[in-house]
Scaffold this motif. Structure first.
Motif: not given
Length: 165
Positions: A27-44
């Motif tokens: 199980x991979x859980x990404x903790x972060x903000x939906x609007x943060x640029x680095x989070x968006x890069x990781x989410x991609x």
């Protein structure tokens, strides 16, 4: 490669349930903000990889802005975002990546294959330059801490800051 929709968790009960109910998969859980640029890069990277790792891993996003999730934010000390935490059969998996904190991956993965290698590893050892072991393979062997399969230049650098020390 198309993106895969990822589950977004905003409540403690949702996080509890996914940790408890994800069996025989990482199980991979990404903790972060939906609007943060680095989070968006990781989410991609995560969404583009989710289908490829779906046989041995599940990926979900944890919105740390939600008031109902703060117990996990504090427990995993997600002061640095994004922070990615791994579990296997409800056990927190740790990874030694040469950083001070083995409890989570801090930052984004440089590319999709880096994420896949961390979660699965050793499918194509020639691509890993001889590095071996990671979350899924280590978990299947009963390990709770594994070595990061990525070369040091592809591991994000950060410095831990301690308050009142």
């Amino acid at each position: 490669m198309s993106s895969y929709p990822l589950t977004v968790l905003t409540k403690n009960q949702e996080v509890d349930a996914i940790i408890r109910d994800t069996i025989d998969k990482v199980l991979v859980l990404r903790f972060g903000h939906a609007s943060d640029p680095v989070c968006l890069q990781l989410d991609d990277v995560l969404s583009k990889s989710a289908r490829e790792v779906s046989k041995f891993a599940s990926v979900a996003l944890v919105d740390i802005d939600s008031n109902e999730i703060q117990v996990y934010v504090k427990y995993f000390d997600t002061a640095f975002i994004p922070s990615t935490v791994f579990f296997f059969n409800a056990h927190h998996m740790k990874m030694d990546s040469g950083t001070a904190d083995h409890t989570k991956w801090v930052g984004a993965f440089h590319k999709k294959q880096d994420f896949i290698d961390v979660v699965e590893v050793c499918i194509a050892p020639q691509k890993l330059n001889g590095f071996k072991a990671a979350i899924y393979r280590g978990a299947m062997k009963g390990k709770l801490i594994v070595s990061c399969p990525l070369p040091l230049e592809r591991i994000p650098k950060y410095q831990l800051l301690y308050k009142d020390v």
